[in-house]
Design a protein around this motif. Structure first.
Motif, PDB file in Angstrom:
ATOM      1  N   SER A  27      -8.546  -5.340  -6.257  1.00  0.00           N
ATOM      2  CA  SER A  27      -9.345  -4.187  -6.657  1.00  0.00           C
ATOM      3  C   SER A  27     -10.037  -3.483  -5.494  1.00  0.00           C
ATOM      4  O   SER A  27     -10.800  -2.557  -5.710  1.00  0.00           O
ATOM      5  CB  SER A  27     -10.401  -4.646  -7.665  1.00  0.00           C
ATOM      6  OG  SER A  27     -11.343  -5.469  -7.002  1.00  0.00           O
ATOM      7  N   HIS A  28      -9.779  -3.898  -4.257  1.00  0.00           N
ATOM      8  CA  HIS A  28     -10.548  -3.332  -3.139  1.00  0.00           C
ATOM      9  C   HIS A  28     -10.074  -1.937  -2.749  1.00  0.00           C
ATOM     10  O   HIS A  28      -8.899  -1.642  -2.748  1.00  0.00           O
ATOM     11  CB  HIS A  28     -10.509  -4.286  -1.945  1.00  0.00           C
ATOM     12  CG  HIS A  28     -11.386  -5.453  -2.195  1.00  0.00           C
ATOM     13  ND1 HIS A  28     -12.747  -5.401  -2.086  1.00  0.00           N
ATOM     14  CD2 HIS A  28     -11.098  -6.681  -2.652  1.00  0.00           C
ATOM     15  CE1 HIS A  28     -13.255  -6.551  -2.442  1.00  0.00           C
ATOM     16  NE2 HIS A  28     -12.280  -7.362  -2.786  1.00  0.00           N
ATOM     17  N   GLN A  29     -11.053  -1.103  -2.399  1.00  0.00           N
ATOM     18  CA  GLN A  29     -10.758   0.296  -2.095  1.00  0.00           C
ATOM     19  C   GLN A  29     -10.865   0.587  -0.603  1.00  0.00           C
ATOM     20  O   GLN A  29     -10.411   1.615  -0.151  1.00  0.00           O
ATOM     21  CB  GLN A  29     -11.746   1.211  -2.841  1.00  0.00           C
ATOM     22  CG  GLN A  29     -11.736   1.039  -4.351  1.00  0.00           C
ATOM     23  CD  GLN A  29     -10.427   1.487  -4.977  1.00  0.00           C
ATOM     24  OE1 GLN A  29      -9.785   2.378  -4.451  1.00  0.00           O
ATOM     25  NE2 GLN A  29     -10.029   0.849  -6.054  1.00  0.00           N
ATOM     26  N   SER A  30     -11.499  -0.306   0.181  1.00  0.00           N
ATOM     27  CA  SER A  30     -11.618  -0.012   1.612  1.00  0.00           C
ATOM     28  C   SER A  30     -11.222  -1.246   2.417  1.00  0.00           C
ATOM     29  O   SER A  30     -11.370  -2.381   1.961  1.00  0.00           O
ATOM     30  CB  SER A  30     -13.055   0.378   1.975  1.00  0.00           C
ATOM     31  OG  SER A  30     -13.833  -0.785   2.161  1.00  0.00           O
ATOM     32  N   LEU A  34     -12.132  -5.279   1.978  1.00  0.00           N
ATOM     33  CA  LEU A  34     -11.017  -6.228   1.824  1.00  0.00           C
ATOM     34  C   LEU A  34     -11.151  -7.364   2.840  1.00  0.00           C
ATOM     35  O   LEU A  34     -11.011  -8.545   2.509  1.00  0.00           O
ATOM     36  CB  LEU A  34      -9.699  -5.486   2.018  1.00  0.00           C
ATOM     37  CG  LEU A  34      -8.440  -6.309   1.757  1.00  0.00           C
ATOM     38  CD1 LEU A  34      -8.319  -6.647   0.276  1.00  0.00           C
ATOM     39  CD2 LEU A  34      -7.198  -5.541   2.207  1.00  0.00           C
ATOM     40  N   PRO A 152      -1.535  -4.078  -4.787  1.00  0.00           N
ATOM     41  CA  PRO A 152      -2.595  -3.067  -4.911  1.00  0.00           C
ATOM     42  C   PRO A 152      -3.832  -3.436  -4.088  1.00  0.00           C
ATOM     43  O   PRO A 152      -4.208  -4.609  -3.989  1.00  0.00           O
ATOM     44  CB  PRO A 152      -2.915  -3.099  -6.413  1.00  0.00           C
ATOM     45  CG  PRO A 152      -1.641  -3.548  -7.051  1.00  0.00           C
ATOM     46  CD  PRO A 152      -1.042  -4.541  -6.090  1.00  0.00           C
ATOM     47  N   GLY A 153      -4.439  -2.408  -3.484  1.00  0.00           N
ATOM     48  CA  GLY A 153      -5.663  -2.615  -2.711  1.00  0.00           C
ATOM     49  C   GLY A 153      -5.436  -3.188  -1.325  1.00  0.00           C
ATOM     50  O   GLY A 153      -6.399  -3.404  -0.591  1.00  0.00           O
ATOM     51  N   HIS A 154      -4.193  -3.461  -0.955  1.00  0.00           N
ATOM     52  CA  HIS A 154      -3.892  -4.052   0.354  1.00  0.00           C
ATOM     53  C   HIS A 154      -3.058  -3.068   1.180  1.00  0.00           C
ATOM     54  O   HIS A 154      -3.509  -1.987   1.468  1.00  0.00           O
ATOM     55  CB  HIS A 154      -3.188  -5.395   0.161  1.00  0.00           C
ATOM     56  CG  HIS A 154      -4.075  -6.475  -0.378  1.00  0.00           C
ATOM     57  ND1 HIS A 154      -4.779  -6.341  -1.544  1.00  0.00           N
ATOM     58  CD2 HIS A 154      -4.374  -7.715   0.094  1.00  0.00           C
ATOM     59  CE1 HIS A 154      -5.485  -7.435  -1.770  1.00  0.00           C
ATOM     60  NE2 HIS A 154      -5.268  -8.287  -0.781  1.00  0.00           N
ATOM     61  N   TYR A 181       3.740  -2.827  -8.116  1.00  0.00           N
ATOM     62  CA  TYR A 181       3.333  -1.966  -6.996  1.00  0.00           C
ATOM     63  C   TYR A 181       4.530  -1.200  -6.445  1.00  0.00           C
ATOM     64  O   TYR A 181       4.384  -0.076  -5.965  1.00  0.00           O
ATOM     65  CB  TYR A 181       2.717  -2.856  -5.921  1.00  0.00           C
ATOM     66  CG  TYR A 181       1.988  -2.137  -4.804  1.00  0.00           C
ATOM     67  CD1 TYR A 181       0.976  -1.222  -5.068  1.00  0.00           C
ATOM     68  CD2 TYR A 181       2.285  -2.419  -3.474  1.00  0.00           C
ATOM     69  CE1 TYR A 181       0.288  -0.592  -4.033  1.00  0.00           C
ATOM     70  CE2 TYR A 181       1.608  -1.804  -2.436  1.00  0.00           C
ATOM     71  CZ  TYR A 181       0.613  -0.890  -2.727  1.00  0.00           C
ATOM     72  OH  TYR A 181      -0.061  -0.273  -1.706  1.00  0.00           O
TER      73      TYR A 181
END
Ligand code: SAM
Length: 225
Positions: A27-30, A34, A152-154, A181
């Motif tokens: 779920s990380h956005q930055s 992360l 996702p998020g990576h 993904y």
């Protein structure tokens, strides 16, 4: 206000389940959040992914072995485990007989776990695969493997360009991409562009194969012209 403290993602509580740990990672956005998340997760990571029947490392090394001859890869070839994390892929490579294994990752605590595994000859600290790479790593490896990071998020699909750039002409890249993904992150058009621009060839694709108990992945082996 202490901004260093507020910037931290929530640390994993002791009762966090392995499923929640993995879901939180997605779920990380930055990139900063992360990295901090993995810094916190490093000590619990192996147990958590084992509890979820994670078999990505075995699947990636199986595919590398299957295509090794076509990239003239042997047990003395230079293999980079990109996004090596705690070293699950490196340990699998070592068990299969590979002897020149390097790793790189964003998170220092994850790399510390990889170091403790003693599977790696070289570990490269704080390599962000979304940024320009150190010139010394370009065209340096006979094979580059990347497991569990195209999710996702990576890593965005475009990070594949960096994996290709670190591989010597005639070598191979082997990666996993979470099934869900692959379609949404633009892998198909990127592979087509890399084929046209650089002569990249898909040697083998193992689609919708085992990954985690509740998720499947595509595994791709690519020939770098
Ligand atoms: C799910 S773990 C996979 C680790 C290992 N390859 C495995 O299969 O167990 C994802 C890893 O990718 C690393 N990572 C995420 N984004 C990255 C980036 N932009 N550059 C380098 N490493 C990154 C994280 O620090 C983490 O160690």
């Amino acid at each position: 206000m202490n901004t260093a403290t507020t910037a931290l993602p929530p640390a994993l509580p002791p009762e966090a389940s392995s499923t929640r740990s993995i879901a939180a990672a997605l779920s990380h956005q930055s990139i900063h959040n992360l990295e901090r998340y993995y810094d916190h997760w490093a000590r619990h990571y192996d147990a958590d992914v084992e509890a979820e029947a994670y078999c990505g490392p075995t699947m990636v090394v199986d595919l590398l072995d299957a295509v090794a001859q076509r990239g003239n890869i042997g047990h003395d070839s230079r293999v980079l485990d990109a996004c090596c994390g705690t070293g699950l892929v490196g340990r699998t490579l070592q068990e299969r007989g590979y002897r020149q294994i390097s790793g790189c990752d964003l998170s220092r605590p994850m790399l510390d776990q990889a170091q403790a595994s003693r599977a790696y000859q070289h570990l490269h600290n704080q390599i962000d695969l979304t940024q320009p790479l150190p010139p010394a790593l370009l065209r340096h490896f006979d094979a580059v493997v990347c497991c569990g990071a195209f999710i996702p998020g990576h890593l965005p699909a475009s990070a594949l360009r960096g994996l290709v750039a670190m591989t010597r002409p005639g070598g191979v890249v082997v990666l996993s991409v979470r099934e869900t993904y692959f379609d949404t992150a633009g892998f198909e058009p990127l592979l087509q562009s890399l084929g046209r621009e650089q002569g990249l060839v898909v040697l083998e694709a193992r689609m919708s194969a085992r990954y985690l108990q509740n998720a499947r992945a595509h595994y791709l082996a690519l020939y770098v012209a």
